[in-house]
Design an enzyme around this catalytic site. Sequence first.
Site, mmCIF file in Angstrom:
data_model
loop_
_atom_site.group_PDB
_atom_site.id
_atom_site.type_symbol
_atom_site.label_atom_id
_atom_site.label_comp_id
_atom_site.label_asym_id
_atom_site.label_seq_id
_atom_site.Cartn_x
_atom_site.Cartn_y
_atom_site.Cartn_z
ATOM 1 N N HIS A 25 0.837 -1.198 0.000
ATOM 2 C CA HIS A 25 0.000 0.000 0.000
ATOM 3 C C HIS A 25 0.873 1.250 0.000
ATOM 4 O O HIS A 25 2.086 1.177 0.235
ATOM 5 C CB HIS A 25 -0.946 0.012 1.210
ATOM 6 C CG HIS A 25 -0.256 0.120 2.533
ATOM 7 N ND1 HIS A 25 -0.046 -0.949 3.351
ATOM 8 C CD2 HIS A 25 0.276 1.190 3.173
ATOM 9 C CE1 HIS A 25 0.580 -0.563 4.447
ATOM 10 N NE2 HIS A 25 0.798 0.742 4.361
HETATM 11 P P1 TYD Z 1 -2.131 -3.773 7.705
HETATM 12 O O1 TYD Z 1 -2.189 -2.318 7.375
HETATM 13 O O2 TYD Z 1 -2.840 -4.725 6.796
HETATM 14 O O3 TYD Z 1 -0.625 -4.244 7.840
HETATM 15 P P2 TYD Z 1 0.530 -4.258 6.692
HETATM 16 O O4 TYD Z 1 0.311 -3.076 5.834
HETATM 17 O O5 TYD Z 1 1.797 -4.217 7.484
HETATM 18 O O6 TYD Z 1 0.421 -5.538 5.922
HETATM 19 O O7 TYD Z 1 -2.647 -3.930 9.199
HETATM 20 C C1 TYD Z 1 -2.920 -5.183 9.791
HETATM 21 C C2 TYD Z 1 -4.110 -5.024 10.723
HETATM 22 O O8 TYD Z 1 -3.824 -4.123 11.779
HETATM 23 C C3 TYD Z 1 -5.333 -4.467 10.031
HETATM 24 O O9 TYD Z 1 -6.463 -5.168 10.531
HETATM 25 C C4 TYD Z 1 -5.410 -3.029 10.461
HETATM 26 C C5 TYD Z 1 -4.764 -3.061 11.824
HETATM 27 N N1 TYD Z 1 -4.056 -1.825 12.201
HETATM 28 C C6 TYD Z 1 -4.546 -1.042 13.230
HETATM 29 O O10 TYD Z 1 -5.595 -1.343 13.848
HETATM 30 N N2 TYD Z 1 -3.867 0.079 13.608
HETATM 31 C C7 TYD Z 1 -2.714 0.453 12.989
HETATM 32 O O11 TYD Z 1 -2.115 1.490 13.356
HETATM 33 C C8 TYD Z 1 -2.227 -0.341 11.886
HETATM 34 C C9 TYD Z 1 -0.975 0.045 11.158
HETATM 35 C C10 TYD Z 1 -2.926 -1.481 11.539
#
Ligand code: TYD
Length: 138
Positions: free
Chosen positions: A49
């Site tokens: 992303h």
């Molecule tokens: P995600 O953004 O998919 O992780 P990455 O980009 O590292 O693969 O986030 C994983 C999960 O955590 C998703 O359910 C959203 C949650 N999350 C939060 O609740 N707060 C946060 O600050 C972040 C970064 C993620």
Amino acid sequence: MNIQLMEFPRHMDEYGSLVPIEASDSVPFDIKRVYYIYGVEKGVRRGFHSHADLEQVLICVSGHVRILVKTPWEEQEIFLDDPQKGLYIGPMVWREMFDFSGDAVLLVLAGDHYKVEDYIRDYNKYEQIARQYFTENQ
Ligand code: TYD
């Protein structure tokens, strides 16, 4: 490309090492959120992303990890294996994290609270928005 490798000063003595990080001083924004990623299985790749506005600094405080950063024009792979090093990622940079070592802990300092609407998860959509963003912000 809206990224920057930074090195934090370390206080090391016979008791070990300490790296202090001050908002607006050590990193170029006020830190509003901190999160960390760990326990990532071998072969897992995550991220995929960009953020429209968010600024972040990634620090691998234990182990090592590779970060792919990408814009419509260029891409770089950065190896983080040093708790003194930070990778600043500004707005509109696509990122993927992979090759986490078993002991990797990736600490992320963020300039804003978690906002789902700031995420761009579709690469084609990202490319389109990023081309416009970088043209306007050159
Ligand atoms: P995600 O953004 O998919 O992780 P990455 O980009 O590292 O693969 O986030 C994983 C999960 O955590 C998703 O359910 C959203 C949650 N999350 C939060 O609740 N707060 C946060 O600050 C972040 C970064 C993620």
